[in-house]
Design a protein around this motif. Structure first.
Motif, PDB file in Angstrom:
ATOM      1  N   SER A 775       0.670  -1.164   0.001  1.00 40.66           N
ATOM      2  CA  SER A 775      -0.016  -0.013  -0.034  1.00 40.66           C
ATOM      3  C   SER A 775       1.018   1.158  -0.002  1.00 40.66           C
ATOM      4  O   SER A 775       0.409   2.229  -0.448  1.00 40.66           O
ATOM      5  CB  SER A 775      -0.960  -0.003   1.153  1.00 40.66           C
ATOM      6  N   LYS A 776       2.108   1.077   0.627  1.00 42.73           N
ATOM      7  CA  LYS A 776       2.846   2.491   0.641  1.00 42.73           C
ATOM      8  C   LYS A 776       3.404   2.868  -0.606  1.00 42.73           C
ATOM      9  O   LYS A 776       3.410   3.908  -1.124  1.00 42.73           O
ATOM     10  CB  LYS A 776       4.107   2.169   1.833  1.00 42.73           C
ATOM     11  N   SER A 777       4.114   1.661  -1.344  1.00 43.39           N
ATOM     12  CA  SER A 777       4.659   1.802  -2.593  1.00 43.39           C
ATOM     13  C   SER A 777       3.711   2.238  -3.493  1.00 43.39           C
ATOM     14  O   SER A 777       4.002   3.010  -4.398  1.00 43.39           O
ATOM     15  CB  SER A 777       5.340   0.781  -2.986  1.00 43.39           C
ATOM     16  N   ASP A 778       2.439   1.585  -3.455  1.00 43.49           N
ATOM     17  CA  ASP A 778       1.327   1.942  -4.432  1.00 43.49           C
ATOM     18  C   ASP A 778       0.843   3.338  -4.402  1.00 43.49           C
ATOM     19  O   ASP A 778       0.405   4.123  -5.483  1.00 43.49           O
ATOM     20  CB  ASP A 778       0.192   0.971  -4.341  1.00 43.49           C
ATOM     21  N   PHE A 779       0.830   3.706  -2.835  1.00 43.43           N
ATOM     22  CA  PHE A 779       0.430   5.180  -2.664  1.00 43.43           C
ATOM     23  C   PHE A 779       1.199   6.156  -3.651  1.00 43.43           C
ATOM     24  O   PHE A 779       1.034   7.043  -4.210  1.00 43.43           O
ATOM     25  CB  PHE A 779       0.561   5.462  -1.192  1.00 43.43           C
ATOM     26  N   VAL A 780       2.606   6.043  -3.226  1.00 37.23           N
ATOM     27  CA  VAL A 780       3.637   6.799  -3.939  1.00 37.23           C
ATOM     28  C   VAL A 780       3.334   6.735  -5.590  1.00 37.23           C
ATOM     29  O   VAL A 780       3.405   7.824  -6.207  1.00 37.23           O
ATOM     30  CB  VAL A 780       5.020   6.621  -3.570  1.00 37.23           C
ATOM     31  N   ARG A 781       3.498   5.701  -6.044  1.00 36.62           N
ATOM     32  CA  ARG A 781       3.501   5.506  -7.532  1.00 36.62           C
ATOM     33  C   ARG A 781       2.234   6.036  -7.947  1.00 36.62           C
ATOM     34  O   ARG A 781       2.404   6.735  -9.016  1.00 36.62           O
ATOM     35  CB  ARG A 781       3.417   3.833  -7.721  1.00 36.62           C
ATOM     36  N   THR A 782       1.150   5.431  -7.418  1.00 32.90           N
ATOM     37  CA  THR A 782      -0.319   5.989  -8.143  1.00 32.90           C
ATOM     38  C   THR A 782      -0.498   7.201  -7.731  1.00 32.90           C
ATOM     39  O   THR A 782      -1.149   8.080  -8.689  1.00 32.90           O
ATOM     40  CB  THR A 782      -1.335   4.942  -7.565  1.00 32.90           C
ATOM     41  N   GLY A 783      -0.239   7.940  -6.804  1.00 32.02           N
ATOM     42  CA  GLY A 783      -0.414   9.181  -6.440  1.00 32.02           C
ATOM     43  C   GLY A 783       0.386  10.222  -7.604  1.00 32.02           C
ATOM     44  O   GLY A 783      -0.175  11.147  -7.939  1.00 32.02           O
ATOM     45  N   ALA A 784       1.619   9.620  -7.626  1.00 29.75           N
ATOM     46  CA  ALA A 784       2.257  10.453  -8.821  1.00 29.75           C
ATOM     47  C   ALA A 784       1.516  10.352 -10.242  1.00 29.75           C
ATOM     48  O   ALA A 784       1.619  11.545 -11.018  1.00 29.75           O
ATOM     49  CB  ALA A 784       3.720   9.941  -9.080  1.00 29.75           C
ATOM     50  N   PHE A 785       0.957   9.220 -10.512  1.00 26.29           N
ATOM     51  CA  PHE A 785       0.303   9.122 -11.947  1.00 26.29           C
ATOM     52  C   PHE A 785      -0.801  10.319 -11.949  1.00 26.29           C
ATOM     53  O   PHE A 785      -1.107  10.904 -12.645  1.00 26.29           O
ATOM     54  CB  PHE A 785      -0.087   7.936 -12.102  1.00 26.29           C
ATOM     55  N   VAL A 786      -1.652  10.079 -10.726  1.00 26.27           N
ATOM     56  CA  VAL A 786      -2.783  10.987 -10.620  1.00 26.27           C
ATOM     57  C   VAL A 786      -2.354  12.618 -10.738  1.00 26.27           C
ATOM     58  O   VAL A 786      -3.240  13.238 -11.531  1.00 26.27           O
ATOM     59  CB  VAL A 786      -3.637  10.950  -9.154  1.00 26.27           C
ATOM     60  N   LEU A 787      -1.163  12.855 -10.045  1.00 28.64           N
ATOM     61  CA  LEU A 787      -0.783  14.441 -10.173  1.00 28.64           C
ATOM     62  C   LEU A 787      -0.468  14.826 -11.612  1.00 28.64           C
ATOM     63  O   LEU A 787      -0.811  15.864 -12.014  1.00 28.64           O
ATOM     64  CB  LEU A 787       0.408  14.488  -9.226  1.00 28.64           C
ATOM     65  N   ILE A 788       0.269  13.808 -12.301  1.00 25.50           N
ATOM     66  CA  ILE A 788       0.493  13.959 -13.491  1.00 25.50           C
ATOM     67  C   ILE A 788      -0.632  14.252 -14.459  1.00 25.50           C
ATOM     68  O   ILE A 788      -0.617  15.044 -15.329  1.00 25.50           O
ATOM     69  CB  ILE A 788       1.491  12.999 -14.200  1.00 25.50           C
ATOM     70  N   GLY A 789      -1.591  13.387 -14.363  1.00 22.57           N
ATOM     71  CA  GLY A 789      -2.795  13.073 -15.250  1.00 22.57           C
ATOM     72  C   GLY A 789      -3.443  14.458 -14.856  1.00 22.57           C
ATOM     73  O   GLY A 789      -3.945  15.048 -15.988  1.00 22.57           O
ATOM     74  N   ILE A 790      -3.793  14.931 -13.783  1.00 18.13           N
ATOM     75  CA  ILE A 790      -4.392  16.262 -13.454  1.00 18.13           C
ATOM     76  C   ILE A 790      -3.707  17.390 -14.051  1.00 18.13           C
ATOM     77  O   ILE A 790      -4.259  18.395 -14.552  1.00 18.13           O
ATOM     78  CB  ILE A 790      -4.713  16.432 -11.924  1.00 18.13           C
ATOM     79  N   PHE A 791      -2.446  17.394 -13.932  1.00 16.87           N
ATOM     80  CA  PHE A 791      -1.642  18.528 -14.690  1.00 16.87           C
ATOM     81  C   PHE A 791      -1.811  18.608 -15.922  1.00 16.87           C
ATOM     82  O   PHE A 791      -1.793  19.818 -16.565  1.00 16.87           O
ATOM     83  CB  PHE A 791      -0.080  18.195 -14.238  1.00 16.87           C
ATOM     84  N   ILE A 792      -1.906  17.606 -16.788  1.00 16.53           N
ATOM     85  CA  ILE A 792      -1.995  17.577 -18.143  1.00 16.53           C
ATOM     86  C   ILE A 792      -3.554  18.067 -18.508  1.00 16.53           C
ATOM     87  O   ILE A 792      -3.449  19.221 -19.341  1.00 16.53           O
ATOM     88  CB  ILE A 792      -1.841  16.108 -18.719  1.00 16.53           C
TER      89      ILE A 792
END
Length: 971
Positions: A775-792
């Motif tokens: 859960s910890k590693s997925d939080f970091v990984r998926t959170g980064a995906f979400v931020l990048i997607g919203i930024f785009i």
């Protein structure tokens, strides 16, 4: 959306409404039910390649016919101790449940009555509690298992008065969790609809307007539930959170989008009263805003589908709901607005030029942000930054904390915890695999060493394995135990020898006294005959004792051989280590180890000396026995001579006396030899060298074979150990213990015949350690995906790099502040061990995905109102016009997630609280002050590096100027 398309929507309003109703009906009738699928879905979502899942698969192979996939524990208790009536009831109930094995999901029953040798495992030491373990053929969430739990609940009714009967274990706990989630979902649905209705009535001050978003979202929700349920057939995971988030996000975000459309429709309708033209202008302007807002939420939840952890992936279904809501918002909502027209705002009347009005409060905040942007930023950081320090990411993995402590499964667990220890409910299972069979003395010896190593760890209550089926070491198979048996046999042998020698001495005295008196002679002969029989009995004892001594000496030799082999192997390994790492010779730990090894070698030499003395003693013992036998032969000859007559009486008595003396002397030698043997055995026992020896006879015994069949597979290549923890299996201490168990087990096996064996851990505590890491590693990984997607998405909408960056930074800062407040409330104030392990992830996801909507509402209007050189005017206008919408949207969104706090599920309570705090904080503090301050601070750089925004703004200004000119061209 083109103007032509929008006008088409206005004309086809009734057809659109009927079309959506038809799709909703088809979804209800033709698509599967999402609730049923969730109830039958495993909620842990551990990846299939994780250690605990692999271990469980291996353990299932050991004894497939008796392996259960889930279980329940019947916990029977009475304050003050169980009575005979209680035990009679329990015995009858155990027999009744045993009769269900193989039927209706039941597979096995274990109790103190079915397996008496395990009675101590099912009865508490204080006599107040007793357990019956029931195994099921299906998993916890399997429908057949749930029905079996219901049946079991019915069967345990009617217990003796004053007793308590509860069901706990994986299946009852899972059922109670599902039931709590289902009941909470129903409450959430009702509360959400009620809250949204009340808020909309306040916002619109009309009984008609609220039904537009309610109808739009209600139909969208019905369709979405069917689509998400159908998507599970293509691998989309769902969980109890899926339904809760669908309701909260669709009602929250959907209502926000509808409010934006309705408010703008009211504003446009006030211009000329033409509802078609008002709808065209509304959809053409805020339609894009709604589309971009929904896009950010869609992207965020869609990208969750790329998480590795199934529970996180289960939130991806919300993206389907957002897509359906967006389509409905841009088609069904306009159709409803056309159908109701100005009646939407009844009893209010929309006069020409009367919009919804600007917000004076937000206008004032805009003016403050324009005058003092730096001061606002500094004050905000100074006041809020300390709150982020309250967030330490303390997480709890206690499933029992998720549901009410009043539920039977929780109370049963607590009773077991008090009477037996909580580790009994969820023991840790270890799978050991080897290329060669482990049904050998060498492998079992290694397993015993490993079991002893684990049992000595703090946090471990006991270890059960093939060589420890009841959790304790088998004394008969230890060198110390076998030495004890040998010592006892030698003592019996010596006692027998001493008894015979005493009898012979008494007989010799009697014969000597009878030489001068015939009467005394007769009496002496009778006494002699009696003592001779005693001597014969003693010699029989000697014979039996010698046999036991011989067997003990053989077992002793085996133990000494094994100890010598272990010492030799250890010395060889240490020499090799020092040869490859000479620098270790000076290490204190290495010197200590060398000292212990030297002590071990001295003890082994002592053992060898004792063994030599034992051999010498037996050598001395054999002549003594032979001499005693000769003496008894002479005794028999003397008795024969005495019987022949008084004439030969004197000579016979002399021979008899000689024989008795010889016998007594021989037995004296035997006694001395036995004393030496006993001293040798004592010297071996005093050496305190551990050892374990498994004779072939013990290996072939039915008792050990039964244990082997339970703990080792038929081919011998897979074995299991059950480790009962002394701490709560959900606690952080248990997670630390799992790591120590894994390390100790691998270290123990590395120097044995199982050096190449592989070790896998399974069970609740093992799964928690994996959940923590995954859960910890997925939080970091998926959170980064979400931020990048919203930024785009923001980049495309605003055509700026700088603005999306500070918007996302404000969301990130807001998340940290929110988590600091939430952790302080639940951990510091309410005394929780930590926040639910998944709460922080979902709070982040929803705050970022939904909080950015308010940024889009504001920044889209800001961009619309912007003219070159007019940053302050544009932001002031944007805030004064959208401020009310943002506040309404935040209150509605907060209200829908506040409904989760009434669900009865601890995780949803924390998520709901976190989102309410985060969204309200973001809407008022960050959207009201921080973002406007940043926009004013950066000025024209807001649109960097895109200059097209300025050109478009110039064009809009020119068009506006032309639209203000009179039709005849005069000024």
């Amino acid at each position: 959306m083109t103007e032509r398309f929008i006008r088409g929507l206005a004309r086809a309003k009734w057809l659109i409404l009927l079309g959506w109703l038809a799709i909703a009906a088809i979804s209800m009738l033709a698509l599967p039910d999402l609730g049923s699928i969730v109830r039958q879905t495993e909620q842990k979502f551990i990846p299939t390649d994780s250690e605990s899942v692999v271990a469980k698969s291996m353990l299932d192979r050991i004894n497939p016919e008796s392996t259960t996939k889930s279980s329940a524990i019947l916990v029977y208790s009475r304050d003050g101790g169980l009575t005979d009536e209680d035990r009679t009831w329990l015995k009858a109930k155990a027999a009744e449940l045993a009769g269900l094995s193989g039927k209706d999901g039941f597979k096995s029953v274990q109790s103190a009555y079915g397996t008496p040798e395990l009675a101590s495992k099912f009865r508490s030491q204080d006599g107040t509690t007793e357990m019956i373990l029931v195994g099921f053929s299906g998993t916890d969430n399997d429908a057949l298992t749930q029905d079996a739990v219901d049946s079991l609940n019915e069967r345990i009714q009617g217990s003796p008065a004053g007793s308590k009967v509860e069901l706990t274990g994986s299946a009852p706990i899972g059922k109670d969790f599902q039931q709590s989630s289902s009941d909470g979902l129903k409450k959430t649905e009702l509360l959400t609809v009620g809250l949204v209705l009340v808020i909309l009535l306040i916002v619109f001050r009309s009984p008609v307007a609220p039904f537009i978003p309610l109808i739009t979202i209600g139909i969208s929700l019905v369709i979405t539930r069917g689509l998400v349920a159908a998507a599970t057939y293509w691998g989309m995971p769902v969980s109890s959170f899926t339904e809760s988030f669908l309701i909260a996000v669709m009602f929250g975000a959907g209502t926000d989008y509808c409010i934006l459309l309705i408010q703008r429709f009211r504003e446009e309708l006030s211009r000329d009263g033409d509802k078609v033209e008002a709808l065209v202008r509304t959809v053409r302007t805020v339609g894009k805003t709604v589309a971009f807002s929904a896009s950010t939420v869609f992207v965020a939840f869609f990208l969750i589908g790329f998480a590795q952890f199934g529970l996180y992936q289960s939130a991806a279904g919300v993206s389907i709901g957002v897509a359906v809501t967006l389509i409905a918002g841009l088609t069904l909502t306009p159709a409803l607005l056309m159908a109701f027209g100005q009646a939407t705002f009844w009893p209010s009347k929309i006069a020409s030029g009367q919009g919804h009005g600007d917000s004076k409060l937000w206008g004032s905040m805009a003016a403050l942000a324009a005058r003092r942007p730096v001061a606002i930023l500094l004050v905000t950081v100074i006041l809020l930054a300390p709150l982020t320090l309250l967030y330490h990411n303390k997480r709890s993995f206690d499933d029992l904390a998720e549901i009410s402590p009043k539920l039977g499964s929780v109370q049963g667990f607590r009773q077991v915890e008090r009477s037996f220890g909580s580790g009994e409910v969820f023991p840790l299972s270890v799978a050991i695999t080897s290329d060669a069979s482990m049904r050998t003395p060498e492998a079992l010896a290694a397993m015993e060493t490993a079991s002893a190593s684990l049992a000595s760890l703090s946090g471990v209550k006991e270890v059960r394995s093939a060589v420890r089926p009841l959790g304790a070491q088998l004394a008969d198979l230890t060198v110390s135990g076998q030495l004890t048996q040998t010592s006892q046999a030698l003592q019996q042998l010596k006692d027998g020898v001493d008894k015979v020698a005493g009898g012979l001495r008494d007989a010799e005295a009697s014969v000597a006294g009878g030489q001068g008196d015939v009467d005394k002679l007769a009496s002496g002969l009778r006494t002699m005959a009696s003592k001779t029989k005693e001597a014969q009995t003693g010699l029989n004892q000697i014979h039996g004792g010698l046999q036991q001594a011989s067997k003990g000496a053989g077992q002793l030799a085996g133990g000494l051989s094994q100890s010598a082999a272990v010492s030799s192997s250890l010395r060889t390994d240490l020499d090799a280590l020092l040869k490859s790492h000479p620098e270790l010779k000076d290490e204190a730990a290495m010197k200590q180890l060398l000292g212990k090894l030297q002590a071990l070698e001295r003890s082994l030499k002592q053992l060898e000396g004792g063994a030599d003395r034992l051999s010498a003693s037996f050598s001395q013992l054999n002549p003594g026995v032979s001499k005693a036998a000769g003496g008894l032969g002479q005794l028999a000859a003397g008795q024969t001579d005495a019987a022949e007559g008084a004439a030969k009486l004197g000579g016979g008595l002399k021979e008899l006396t000689s024989g008795l003396s010889a016998g007594a002397g021989g037995l004296g030698d035997v006694s001395k030899g036995l004393t030496q043997v006993k001293e040798a055995t004592a010297s071996i026992g005093d050496s305190q060298i551990p050892g374990w020896n498994l004779p072939q006879s013990a290996l072939d015994s039915p008792e050990l074979q039964q244990a082997l069949d339970y703990y080792i597979s038929a081919d011998g290549k897979t074995a299991k150990l059950d480790v009962v923890l002394a701490v709560n299996p959900y606690s952080p201490e248990a997670q630390d213990t799992v790591g120590r168990i894994r390390d100790a087990l691998r270290a123990s096996l590395s120097g044995s015949s199982l050096a190449n064996a592989k070790v896998y851990l399974s069970g609740t505590s093992a799964q928690i350690t994996e959940l923590k890491a995954i859960s910890k590693s997925d939080f970091v990984r998926t959170g980064a995906f979400v931020l990048i997607g919203i930024f785009i998405v923001l980049l495309i909408m605003l055509r700026s790099i700088l603005a999306p960056l500070y918007l996302l930074l404000s969301l990130g800062f807001n998340f940290l502040v929110t988590m600091g407040i939430v952790e302080f409330i639940f951990v510091k104030l309410l005394g929780k061990e930590g926040l639910s392990w998944s709460a922080s992830f979902f709070i982040f996801l929803i705050i970022v995905a939904l909080g950015v909507d308010y940024s889009i509402f504001l920044m889209a209007r800001f961009k619309e109102e912007y003219r070159p050189g007019g940053i302050t005017h544009a932001m002031t206008k944007a805030m004064s016009t959208t401020g009310g919408v943002i506040v309404s949207a935040a209150i509605i969104m907060g209200g829908t997630f506040a409904a989760l706090m009434m669900s009865g599920v601890n995780t949803l309570l924390q998520i709901g609280a976190g989102i309410v705090i985060g969204l309200i904080l973001y809407a008022f503090v960050f959207m009201g002050l921080v973002v406007p301050a940043l926009a004013n601070l950066f000025g024209e750089a807001n649109w960097w590096p895109f200059r097209r925004v300025q050109k478009e703004a110039t064009g809009r200004a020119a068009n506006r100027d032309r639209s203000l000119q009179p039709a005849d061209g005069t000024e």
